[in-house]
Design an enzyme around this catalytic site. Sequence first.
Site, PDB file in Angstrom:
ATOM      1  N   LYS A  39      80.636  -7.552  79.092  1.00 13.17           N
ATOM      2  CA  LYS A  39      79.354  -8.248  78.901  1.00 13.17           C
ATOM      3  C   LYS A  39      79.584  -9.738  78.681  1.00 13.17           C
ATOM      4  O   LYS A  39      80.678 -10.154  78.269  1.00 13.17           O
ATOM      5  CB  LYS A  39      78.575  -7.674  77.720  1.00 13.17           C
ATOM      6  N   ASP A  45      78.385  -4.322  68.809  1.00 11.78           N
ATOM      7  CA  ASP A  45      78.057  -4.457  70.244  1.00 11.78           C
ATOM      8  C   ASP A  45      77.919  -3.120  70.959  1.00 11.78           C
ATOM      9  O   ASP A  45      77.500  -3.085  72.114  1.00 11.78           O
ATOM     10  CB  ASP A  45      79.204  -5.182  70.980  1.00 11.78           C
TER      11      ASP A  45
HETATM   12  O1  C5P Z   1      80.839  -4.970  64.242  1.00  4.62           O
HETATM   13  P1  C5P Z   1      82.197  -5.391  64.678  1.00  4.62           P
HETATM   14  O2  C5P Z   1      83.276  -4.445  64.229  1.00  4.62           O
HETATM   15  O3  C5P Z   1      82.289  -5.696  66.127  1.00  4.62           O
HETATM   16  O4  C5P Z   1      82.455  -6.774  63.927  1.00  4.62           O
HETATM   17  C1  C5P Z   1      83.748  -7.320  63.774  1.00  4.62           C
HETATM   18  C2  C5P Z   1      83.679  -8.466  62.777  1.00  4.62           C
HETATM   19  O5  C5P Z   1      82.976  -9.581  63.341  1.00  4.62           O
HETATM   20  C3  C5P Z   1      82.945  -8.168  61.486  1.00  4.62           C
HETATM   21  O6  C5P Z   1      83.796  -7.615  60.533  1.00  4.62           O
HETATM   22  C4  C5P Z   1      82.449  -9.544  61.066  1.00  4.62           C
HETATM   23  O7  C5P Z   1      83.480 -10.278  60.443  1.00  4.62           O
HETATM   24  C5  C5P Z   1      82.172 -10.224  62.395  1.00  4.62           C
HETATM   25  N1  C5P Z   1      80.746 -10.119  62.800  1.00  4.62           N
HETATM   26  C6  C5P Z   1      79.783 -10.850  62.101  1.00  4.62           C
HETATM   27  N2  C5P Z   1      78.478 -10.754  62.488  1.00  4.62           N
HETATM   28  C7  C5P Z   1      78.116  -9.985  63.522  1.00  4.62           C
HETATM   29  C8  C5P Z   1      79.063  -9.231  64.234  1.00  4.62           C
HETATM   30  C9  C5P Z   1      80.391  -9.330  63.841  1.00  4.62           C
HETATM   31  O8  C5P Z   1      80.098 -11.585  61.155  1.00  4.62           O
HETATM   32  N3  C5P Z   1      76.829  -9.929  63.880  1.00  4.62           N
END
Ligand code: C5P
Length: 277
Positions: free
Chosen positions: A9, A133
């Site tokens: 994406k 995501d």
């Molecule tokens: O949700 P995911 O595991 O992909 O997120 C990885 C990291 O990215 C989270 O631990 C956070 O530090 C950061 N993140 C964030 N805000 C978001 C998505 C991700 O701060 N909306």
Amino acid sequence: MLTLISPSKINLFLQVVGRRPDGYHDLASLFQTVSFFDTLHLSLCKQDELSCTSRYIPIDHTNLVLKAAECFRKHTGLRVGVHAHLVKRIPHRAGLGGGSSNAATTLWGLNQLCGKPATEEQLMLWATELGSDVPFFLSKGTSYCTGRGEKIRPIPLKYSQKLWIVKPNRGLSTPKVFSQVDLNLLQNRNPENSLHRFQTGIFDCYNDLETAAYKVYPKLLDLKTTLLNAGFSSVSMTGSGSAFFCLGDVQPPKIPKTRCFECSFITREEGWYESEK
Ligand code: C5P
């Protein structure tokens, strides 16, 4: 056995709305799937087994394919294992959502192989546990995403836009980039206006995480300048980087320690994503 495309994406625009008490950031972003993809071969078996064409990708329980299988079992109560072979093309630490896409594809594929015990809405809900995501990849391919990225509003954007993805060899850590965001320096934009502009065909791409990414990896700004100088009409980072996507009728120049991939927007109506190649 099922053979499924697991697309990457881009974020056509990505606005950071604020920092949340849980450490995440509220976002407003237009997500779009593109025809640069991994391929996932899935079949049912007794015990989970994952193989991958890339030696840089872990094939143990930390891989999102196996986490998705565990999540599927937890919610359905079915005692099934998955035999998965992942043909990896999407670079990791790129902001292209490769791992998240693999997780969504696994959920969707397992559901098919088991006779569809879950609705796509249920799969989307379960997907939120696997990453911010992941639910997006269960949408039809163009979605306006809010919250931490998991609240999906499907958008009927019907453009078969071509683009180049440009990925420097160095990748970036998502938490590290988010930790560098200075909320006081962000432009005060209305994301609904940005969305409306895209819907009327005006591709005004931007990413609030770019400045944070330049703090972590300053050479990224030189790469953006090089790409703009090459004549692209728009060069924007995707997700938390380090990849850029470039719009415009030109070819990227040869840049050391950088790889380029030509692709186009893809969407799906029903079923799963199909390759155009
Ligand atoms: O949700 P995911 O595991 O992909 O997120 C990885 C990291 O990215 C989270 O631990 C956070 O530090 C950061 N993140 C964030 N805000 C978001 C998505 C991700 O701060 N909306």
